[in-house]
Scaffold this motif. Sequence first.
Motif, PDB file in Angstrom:
ATOM      1  N   GLY A  88      -1.871   7.312  -2.164  1.00 11.14           N
ATOM      2  CA  GLY A  88      -2.233   5.903  -2.083  1.00 11.14           C
ATOM      3  C   GLY A  88      -2.512   5.295  -3.444  1.00 11.14           C
ATOM      4  N   THR A 173       3.954   5.109  -0.139  1.00 11.52           N
ATOM      5  CA  THR A 173       3.163   6.178   0.446  1.00 11.52           C
ATOM      6  C   THR A 173       3.930   6.830   1.585  1.00 11.52           C
ATOM      7  OG1 THR A 173       1.139   5.002  -0.093  1.00 11.52           O
ATOM      8  CG2 THR A 173       0.972   6.708   1.575  1.00 11.52           C
ATOM      9  N   GLY A 235       1.388  -2.370   4.861  1.00 11.30           N
ATOM     10  CA  GLY A 235       1.027  -1.212   5.660  1.00 11.30           C
ATOM     11  C   GLY A 235      -0.342  -1.303   6.291  1.00 11.30           C
ATOM     12  N   ASP A 236      -1.293  -1.895   5.598  1.00  7.55           N
ATOM     13  CA  ASP A 236      -2.669  -2.003   6.093  1.00  7.55           C
ATOM     14  C   ASP A 236      -3.135  -3.453   5.947  1.00  7.55           C
ATOM     15  OD1 ASP A 236      -5.062  -1.097   7.159  1.00  7.55           O
ATOM     16  OD2 ASP A 236      -5.849  -0.382   5.250  1.00  7.55           O
ATOM     17  N   THR A 258      -0.993   1.585   0.825  1.00 12.26           N
ATOM     18  CA  THR A 258      -0.251   2.076   1.994  1.00 12.26           C
ATOM     19  C   THR A 258       1.157   1.482   2.061  1.00 12.26           C
ATOM     20  OG1 THR A 258      -1.440   0.391   3.270  1.00 12.26           O
ATOM     21  CG2 THR A 258      -2.236   2.649   3.443  1.00 12.26           C
ATOM     22  N   LEU A 323      -1.553   3.278  12.067  1.00 14.61           N
ATOM     23  CA  LEU A 323      -2.248   3.167  10.789  1.00 14.61           C
ATOM     24  C   LEU A 323      -3.757   3.317  10.943  1.00 14.61           C
ATOM     25  CD1 LEU A 323      -1.415   2.681   7.805  1.00 14.61           C
ATOM     26  CD2 LEU A 323       0.419   2.506   9.485  1.00 14.61           C
ATOM     27  N   GLY A 327      -5.696   6.400   9.043  1.00 16.15           N
ATOM     28  CA  GLY A 327      -6.759   6.115   8.087  1.00 16.15           C
ATOM     29  C   GLY A 327      -8.081   6.715   8.504  1.00 16.15           C
TER      30      GLY A 327
END
Length: 365
Positions: A88, A173, A235-236, A258, A323, A327
């Motif tokens: 990351g 990532t 991604g996030d 991410t 996700l 996480g």
Amino acid sequence: MSSDGSQTTAIPLHPDDITPGWLNGVLGPVLSGASIDSVTVIPVGTGQTGATYRVTASYTQRSGLLPPSFVVKLPSQDPEVRQRVALGYRSEHAFYTEVGATLAVPTAHCYHIDLANDGADFVMVMEDLAPAVQGDQINGCSTGQASLAVEALAGLHGPRWCDPAWLDFGGTTMPRADADIARGMGDLARFAADTTVERLGDRMSSDDRSTIDEAVSWVPAWLLLEPERYALLHGDYRLDNLLFDPGCSRVTVVDWQTLTVGLPARDLSYFIATSFGAADRSSVEGDLVTAYCDALRSHGVVDYSIEDCWDDYRVGMLQVPLLTMLGFAFSSATERGDDMVLAMLTRGCAAIRELATLDRIEQRS
């Protein structure tokens, strides 16, 4: 904090290493002859995969152009987390050094970024955006904040929509999935789901546990959908990674750890579903999806219909459990983190059921 004026550019391992000498060493061109003679370092935020600090500086011969404070981001102070999320840190470094300037997404200015030891050592010095405030992931957001967020998201996806260069982007990532990667992600998702369900226990409803169990089984097929439609994904993309100016006049996107390449609407689905309870989401999602699609057109994406966008939005909902659980399973546990993940999964599972996401994935597979 230390007032040592000696200059060094070594990557600080701990907040005590953020000294005047270190800042003078890495910010020399910015300081334009001035120097920092003392600093105050205060932790900000509650990130599970990194440690962020507000650094207030005192200068000698400070001009009005020099900022009174900076934000410095270091890796997690937990050695195990630090190693697990090194990818990351490499991803964030790649974003700011390779691609950020080619996009139209609003980001904080980065004064300095560096990494070593394959990403396990990392530092970024960025502008302090105060009085902008972080979105509240647990309480959700207003429609005004959501409108800013989806417009900013189009600025990430639109300028380089389906750019073949993304297929070889080395900073991701999670690279764009092929069959082997999809199978591996399916196995990883199953592990993350088992870990999440065990840790949250009876706080999760039986309906949500069932939705997660079924959703995880579709991850490999889902990752391979629509290979001809892709962009760089945050991604996030959620409220905790957005900063809003007072009066909701501007949004800034942070935390680029991410990055991946895939179906663009995955970011859109993840943001909307995790930002609103089920009733509020159903009342605003149509307008927000339309606003995102319209904003894409302003960046030159003219061959993407609102019908396709809406269908991708439904399918993209699998991003929420994937996700969120990844996480959660690989980060340090905190009380707020548990509450936040529970809220995100509850909202995401409701969206998956109400939008018949899994049925639509099956139809498109």
